[in-house]
Write a protein that holds these residues in place. Structure first.
Motif, mmCIF file in Angstrom:
data_model
loop_
_atom_site.group_PDB
_atom_site.id
_atom_site.type_symbol
_atom_site.label_atom_id
_atom_site.label_comp_id
_atom_site.label_asym_id
_atom_site.label_seq_id
_atom_site.Cartn_x
_atom_site.Cartn_y
_atom_site.Cartn_z
ATOM 1 N N TYR A 141 0.864 -1.178 0.000
ATOM 2 C CA TYR A 141 0.000 0.000 0.000
ATOM 3 C C TYR A 141 0.895 1.221 0.000
ATOM 4 O O TYR A 141 1.884 1.294 0.722
ATOM 5 N N ASP A 150 -1.045 6.405 -3.884
ATOM 6 C CA ASP A 150 -2.167 5.783 -4.603
ATOM 7 C C ASP A 150 -3.128 5.266 -3.542
ATOM 8 O O ASP A 150 -3.269 4.061 -3.339
ATOM 9 N N ALA A 203 -5.823 2.213 -3.582
ATOM 10 C CA ALA A 203 -5.430 0.900 -4.109
ATOM 11 C C ALA A 203 -4.509 0.129 -3.189
ATOM 12 O O ALA A 203 -3.756 0.700 -2.394
ATOM 13 N N ARG A 249 -1.822 -3.408 -3.697
ATOM 14 C CA ARG A 249 -1.206 -4.251 -4.720
ATOM 15 C C ARG A 249 -0.807 -5.566 -4.062
ATOM 16 O O ARG A 249 -0.243 -5.577 -2.973
ATOM 17 N N SER A 260 1.367 -9.009 -4.847
ATOM 18 C CA SER A 260 2.350 -9.544 -5.789
ATOM 19 C C SER A 260 2.711 -10.976 -5.416
ATOM 20 O O SER A 260 2.650 -11.383 -4.262
ATOM 21 N N TRP A 307 -1.074 -7.619 -8.991
ATOM 22 C CA TRP A 307 -2.484 -7.298 -9.185
ATOM 23 C C TRP A 307 -2.777 -6.073 -8.325
ATOM 24 O O TRP A 307 -2.468 -6.062 -7.140
ATOM 25 N N THR A 308 -3.374 -5.062 -8.918
ATOM 26 C CA THR A 308 -3.744 -3.853 -8.190
ATOM 27 C C THR A 308 -5.260 -3.755 -8.175
ATOM 28 O O THR A 308 -5.903 -3.916 -9.205
#
Length: 138
Positions: A29, A33, A36, A38, A40, A54-55
């Protein structure tokens, strides 16, 4: 104060075989942003042999621990007492992983300490984002 959070989690890959294999994964995090997260997966854990990211929305992960959510590429739902299922849908296929709900709660608690819900707009740089969009359009 740090502007990002990284947390390793243990994901259990749901496969056709009865035994679920454990794969390493990481949640990320970044306050730049703020809407969102993410997730991984390292190269050895993927079919392609490359690291996969993947976000998706922080809210999707938060709501998905309580009820099924998502109808796109990422879907999240509770599973039993202490697991959360995250499904990743791509043209190549679907990956389904189980993650301990406690690990997700811990991660989300840390993100909320960094950027509380409702304050995300304070961390968005619209001028920078617009300039980046315009640069890509030219």
């Amino acid at each position: 104060m740090s502007t990002s959070i990284d947390q390793a989690v243990e994901a259990r890959l749901v496969a056709a075989a009865p035994r679920m294999s454990t794969i390493p994964a990481s949640l990320h995090y970044d306050r730049s942003d703020p809407f969102a997260v993410r997730m991984s997966f390292p190269a050895p854990a993927t079919l392609e042999g490359i690291e996969v990211f993947w976000t998706f929305a922080r809210e999707l992960l938060t709501r998905g621990m309580e009820q099924p959510v998502g109808d796109g590429d990422v879907r999240v739902r509770p599973y039993g007492f202490d697991r959360t299922v995250v499904e990743f849908h791509a043209p190549e296929g679907t990956a389904i992983v189980h993650i301990r709900t406690g690990e997700l709660r811990s991660f989300l608690h840390r993100t909320l300490a960094l950027v509380p819900v409702g304050d995300e707009h304070l961390h968005v740089d619209l001028d920078r984002d617009l300039a980046e969009l315009m640069r890509d359009a030219c």
